[in-house]
Design a protein around this motif. Sequence first.
Motif, PDB file in Angstrom:
ATOM      1  N   LEU A   1       8.171   1.199  28.892  1.00 52.78           N
ATOM      2  CA  LEU A   1       7.233   0.559  28.974  1.00 52.78           C
ATOM      3  C   LEU A   1       6.889  -0.330  30.281  1.00 52.78           C
ATOM      4  CD1 LEU A   1       4.971  -0.413  26.780  1.00 52.78           C
ATOM      5  CD2 LEU A   1       5.997  -2.718  26.764  1.00 52.78           C
ATOM      6  N   TYR A   2       5.533   0.305  31.115  1.00 52.65           N
ATOM      7  CA  TYR A   2       5.642  -0.038  32.214  1.00 52.65           C
ATOM      8  C   TYR A   2       4.235  -0.955  32.256  1.00 52.65           C
ATOM      9  CZ  TYR A   2       8.979   2.332  34.902  1.00 52.65           C
ATOM     10  OH  TYR A   2      10.205   3.223  35.475  1.00 52.65           O
ATOM     11  N   TRP A   3       4.202  -2.319  32.652  1.00 51.37           N
ATOM     12  CA  TRP A   3       3.027  -3.074  32.407  1.00 51.37           C
ATOM     13  C   TRP A   3       2.418  -2.655  31.403  1.00 51.37           C
ATOM     14  CZ3 TRP A   3       2.887  -7.007  35.612  1.00 51.37           C
ATOM     15  CH2 TRP A   3       3.714  -6.742  36.989  1.00 51.37           C
ATOM     16  N   PHE A   4       2.902  -2.898  30.140  1.00 51.10           N
ATOM     17  CA  PHE A   4       2.380  -2.952  28.805  1.00 51.10           C
ATOM     18  C   PHE A   4       1.693  -1.669  28.491  1.00 51.10           C
ATOM     19  CE2 PHE A   4       1.438  -7.580  27.651  1.00 51.10           C
ATOM     20  CZ  PHE A   4       2.957  -8.019  28.063  1.00 51.10           C
ATOM     21  N   THR A   5       2.343  -0.582  29.196  1.00 53.11           N
ATOM     22  CA  THR A   5       1.632   0.783  29.076  1.00 53.11           C
ATOM     23  C   THR A   5       2.572   1.816  29.717  1.00 53.11           C
ATOM     24  OG1 THR A   5      -0.434   2.213  29.124  1.00 53.11           O
ATOM     25  CG2 THR A   5       0.158   0.877  31.188  1.00 53.11           C
ATOM     26  N   VAL A   6       1.912   3.170  29.503  1.00 54.92           N
ATOM     27  CA  VAL A   6       3.067   4.169  29.927  1.00 54.92           C
ATOM     28  C   VAL A   6       3.198   4.319  31.299  1.00 54.92           C
ATOM     29  CG1 VAL A   6       2.395   5.565  27.969  1.00 54.92           C
ATOM     30  CG2 VAL A   6       1.066   5.614  30.187  1.00 54.92           C
ATOM     31  N   PRO A   7       4.271   4.717  31.971  1.00 56.04           N
ATOM     32  CA  PRO A   7       4.267   5.076  33.672  1.00 56.04           C
ATOM     33  C   PRO A   7       3.251   5.862  33.846  1.00 56.04           C
ATOM     34  CG  PRO A   7       6.515   5.221  32.277  1.00 56.04           C
ATOM     35  CD  PRO A   7       5.264   5.276  31.173  1.00 56.04           C
ATOM     36  N   ALA A   8       2.864   5.714  35.229  1.00 53.47           N
ATOM     37  CA  ALA A   8       1.814   6.396  35.902  1.00 53.47           C
ATOM     38  C   ALA A   8       1.925   7.858  35.638  1.00 53.47           C
ATOM     39  CB  ALA A   8       1.712   6.001  37.477  1.00 53.47           C
ATOM     40  N   ILE A   9       3.189   8.481  35.670  1.00 55.40           N
ATOM     41  CA  ILE A   9       2.969  10.101  35.649  1.00 55.40           C
ATOM     42  C   ILE A   9       2.962  10.365  34.390  1.00 55.40           C
ATOM     43  CG2 ILE A   9       5.724   9.824  35.036  1.00 55.40           C
ATOM     44  CD1 ILE A   9       5.884  12.285  37.112  1.00 55.40           C
ATOM     45  N   MET A  10       3.271   9.587  33.296  1.00 57.95           N
ATOM     46  CA  MET A  10       2.629  10.109  31.780  1.00 57.95           C
ATOM     47  C   MET A  10       1.199   9.730  31.711  1.00 57.95           C
ATOM     48  SD  MET A  10       4.382   8.899  28.186  1.00 57.95           S
ATOM     49  CE  MET A  10       5.638   9.687  28.611  1.00 57.95           C
ATOM     50  N   LYS A  11       0.621   8.877  32.292  1.00 61.50           N
ATOM     51  CA  LYS A  11      -0.746   8.520  32.306  1.00 61.50           C
ATOM     52  C   LYS A  11      -1.476   9.706  32.695  1.00 61.50           C
ATOM     53  CE  LYS A  11      -4.629   6.077  31.535  1.00 61.50           C
ATOM     54  NZ  LYS A  11      -5.553   6.965  32.362  1.00 61.50           N
ATOM     55  N   GLY A  12      -0.935  10.069  34.008  1.00 56.15           N
ATOM     56  CA  GLY A  12      -1.478  11.455  34.610  1.00 56.15           C
ATOM     57  C   GLY A  12      -1.448  12.715  33.698  1.00 56.15           C
ATOM     58  N   TRP A  13      -0.276  12.795  32.940  1.00 54.36           N
ATOM     59  CA  TRP A  13      -0.197  13.818  32.079  1.00 54.36           C
ATOM     60  C   TRP A  13      -1.413  13.741  30.922  1.00 54.36           C
ATOM     61  CZ3 TRP A  13       0.247  14.698  26.829  1.00 54.36           C
ATOM     62  CH2 TRP A  13       0.436  16.130  26.363  1.00 54.36           C
ATOM     63  N   ILE A  14      -1.638  12.625  30.300  1.00 55.37           N
ATOM     64  CA  ILE A  14      -2.711  12.115  29.654  1.00 55.37           C
ATOM     65  C   ILE A  14      -4.102  12.715  30.195  1.00 55.37           C
ATOM     66  CG2 ILE A  14      -3.869  10.338  28.314  1.00 55.37           C
ATOM     67  CD1 ILE A  14      -1.326   9.075  27.907  1.00 55.37           C
ATOM     68  N   ASP A  15      -4.189  12.421  31.169  1.00 53.30           N
ATOM     69  CA  ASP A  15      -5.522  12.216  31.991  1.00 53.30           C
ATOM     70  C   ASP A  15      -5.960  13.979  32.271  1.00 53.30           C
ATOM     71  OD1 ASP A  15      -5.959   9.437  32.104  1.00 53.30           O
ATOM     72  OD2 ASP A  15      -5.531   9.307  34.252  1.00 53.30           O
ATOM     73  N   ARG A  16      -4.694  14.455  32.644  1.00 49.80           N
ATOM     74  CA  ARG A  16      -4.807  15.986  32.947  1.00 49.80           C
ATOM     75  C   ARG A  16      -4.787  17.033  31.922  1.00 49.80           C
ATOM     76  NH1 ARG A  16      -0.771  17.515  36.983  1.00 49.80           N
ATOM     77  NH2 ARG A  16      -2.544  19.088  37.865  1.00 49.80           N
ATOM     78  N   VAL A  17      -3.890  16.592  31.021  1.00 48.00           N
ATOM     79  CA  VAL A  17      -3.569  17.806  30.044  1.00 48.00           C
ATOM     80  C   VAL A  17      -4.708  17.554  28.939  1.00 48.00           C
ATOM     81  CG1 VAL A  17      -1.901  18.417  28.409  1.00 48.00           C
ATOM     82  CG2 VAL A  17      -1.454  17.739  30.630  1.00 48.00           C
TER      83      VAL A  17
END
Length: 275
Positions: A104-120
Amino acid sequence: MAQKTALIVYAHQSPSSFNAAARDVAVQALTKQGYKVLVSDLYAMKFKASATAEDIKGDLQNPEHFVYNNEMMVAWKDGRLSDDIAEEQHKVEQADLIIFQYPLYWFTVPAIMKGWIDRVLTQGFAFSMQNMYDNGIFKNKRAMLSFTTGGTESMYRDDSLHGDINVLLWPLQNGVLRFCGFQVLAPQIFWCPAYTPPEGRAAMLDGWRERLGGVLEEKPLSFAPSEYFDLSFQGGFCLRPEVKEKLASEPYGITTAHHLGKPLPPNNQTKPKQN
């Protein structure tokens, strides 16, 4: 019976981390049950986090005003997405179960995983205005969050320093997973492993292994049915008056976010609803 497939989307840089151990337990436990297990190790893959025009092969529809979501939907239909996105989308298509494993980073997912969500999870592939929530594209798939925290469990309660873990989880579990139609399983939360003795960490992993033995038989979390809402611009996508009237006497709101000004339903984002 057809072989089941599980995808683990993993985000941690250290192979000696507790997250790596949790990933390995999942791979072992699911493989032992006959699953085909795919792992997207985002850091090892050097997965690009930022969503940009580089994600599209060929010409843009409107280069003067680049709108990522619109351009990605057209590129997906035309088969013009970048190779890394197309590969991850193919994994998602195969998967009966997706596990997101991360700290858990800053109450959410790490940036690289957020990028996976955004892009995939692009429009068209993962959702559309006609296919979301109960009618979502992935309504026959299951997904869950599995993560570690830096704080103890007592720090994530409604009367403690960090606040209610159920509120924290709502954007990811409802706004991402259920929005795409997934049946969302209760999260696997590993509380503060960095400050837990070795025997405590081993017990956490044993519990995870045991849970994975019947994970596809678990009851999903409870969310507000789409039929409760007037799904039109005229109706504002708001709760139907007759539903609101029917629920007026209930002691709790419908969900963590659909609270209707009432107390939140207990453990709405951490445990299935008890009948």
